[in-house]
Scaffold this motif. Structure first.
Motif, PDB file in Angstrom:
ATOM      1  N   LYS A  90       0.828  -1.211   0.000  1.00 43.85           N
ATOM      2  CA  LYS A  90       0.000   0.000   0.000  1.00 43.85           C
ATOM      3  C   LYS A  90       0.858   1.255   0.000  1.00 43.85           C
ATOM      4  CE  LYS A  90      -4.204   1.946   1.721  1.00 43.85           C
ATOM      5  NZ  LYS A  90      -5.505   1.595   2.252  1.00 43.85           N
ATOM      6  N   ASP A 109      -5.901   2.342   7.800  1.00 42.86           N
ATOM      7  CA  ASP A 109      -6.572   1.041   7.888  1.00 42.86           C
ATOM      8  C   ASP A 109      -5.598  -0.077   8.220  1.00 42.86           C
ATOM      9  OD1 ASP A 109      -5.263   1.011   5.496  1.00 42.86           O
ATOM     10  OD2 ASP A 109      -6.911   0.150   4.340  1.00 42.86           O
ATOM     11  N   GLU A 176     -10.069   1.291  11.150  1.00 39.34           N
ATOM     12  CA  GLU A 176     -11.140   1.363  10.146  1.00 39.34           C
ATOM     13  C   GLU A 176     -12.199   0.315  10.498  1.00 39.34           C
ATOM     14  OE1 GLU A 176     -10.633   1.634   5.590  1.00 39.34           O
ATOM     15  OE2 GLU A 176     -11.375  -0.408   5.923  1.00 39.34           O
TER      16      GLU A 176
HETATM   17 MG    MG Z   1      -8.767   1.907   3.227  1.00 41.82          MG
END
Ligand code: MG
Ligand code: GTP
Length: 240
Positions: A90, A109, A176
């Protein structure tokens, strides 16, 4: 059976702990990760504590609701921590530097919780009760139930910060949370498997079928809720 040799370097230790194959990584990146290894273990611990906090708050809410209204609004609560692999992926996707401080600020997250409810009404009720808590700070909300994604994805997302108490003081950790019905969850897990199977390149007819299936799931949610109300009466309409 013979045990594998104990890891001797920071790099080997990190590989053993995270299950990552660091040998396939560019040496520079792997060295960089090894250097942040111990800080990463601290991060993992804090986010793990945050997940436990959220899970406990969710179960308290559930038990209190059951006690007060003789009704269970939550079917299931699950949690997951992003693996180092997917954090690195990510981070690369978002062109962030390999820096834990940046990840803490930018990637919200790392810790994730999923709350599954029977009915859409319960999704909103649980969301409201949870986000009203004094010890939960809401950062952002995305309502993909009111406004489903083009592919049909539907869920209520909230990014929150919760306090985690360490011996060194309190830290605020982002989590999240995805609130959804069983039908939405069923759809999302199939969608996820299909994307994985086709490596993201899902054929157009499958995409169409999925969109229709999302519509069917939505219809089912509405019918089940109205059936439930017909049988039990909307007795929960005036709680809280
Ligand atoms: Mg996300
Ligand atoms: P990410 O970079 O994926 O976190 O996207 P984002 O930050 O724009 O957030 P978004 O609200 O779009 O999605 C966050 C999470 O919701 C994802 O990591 C998935 O768990 C879930 N999600 C979002 N869209 C879909 C979807 O189309 N299908 C499925 N199965 N899950 C989805």
């Amino acid at each position: 059976s013979p045990r594998p040799p104990a890891p001797s370097t920071d790099l080997e230790r990190l590989g053993a702990e995270t299950g990552m194959d660091l040998s396939t990584m560019p040496a520079g990146l792997a060295q960089r990760l090894a250097a942040i290894g111990s800080d990463f273990r601290q991060l993992t611990l804090e986010y793990e504590f945050a997940l436990r906090e959220v899970e406990t708050k969710m179960h308290i809410l559930q038990d209190e609701f059951l006690h007060l209204h003789d009704y269970n609004p939550i079917e299931h609560v699950s949690t997951r921590l992003k693996t180092l692999d997917s954090l690195v992926a990510k981070s690369n996707r978002r062109e962030l530097p390999m820096d834990l401080g940046v990840w803490r600020r930018e990637i919200l997250d790392i810790a994730g919780t999923r709350v599954t409810c029977s009915f859409r009404r319960d999704v909103y009720r649980v969301f409201e009760l949870f986000t009203e808590r004094q010890d939960v700070e809401v950062i952002s909300v995305k309502d993909y139930i009111a406004q489903p994604k083009a592919n049909g994805y539907s869920s209520l997302h909230a990014t929150v910060r919760v306090p985690v108490y360490l011996s060194t003081g309190v830290v605020l950790i982002p989590v999240e949370i995805q609130f959804r019905t069983i039908a939405m969850d069923f759809w999302a897990s199939l969608d996820h498997k299909i994307k994985y199977k086709y490596d993201g390149e899902v054929p157009a007819d499958v995409v169409d079928e999925l969109r229709e299936a999302a519509q069917a799931a939505d219809d089912l949610d509405r019918r089940m809720e109205s059936l439930h109300d017909r049988v039990h009466g909307n007795v929960r309409g005036n709680v809280r």
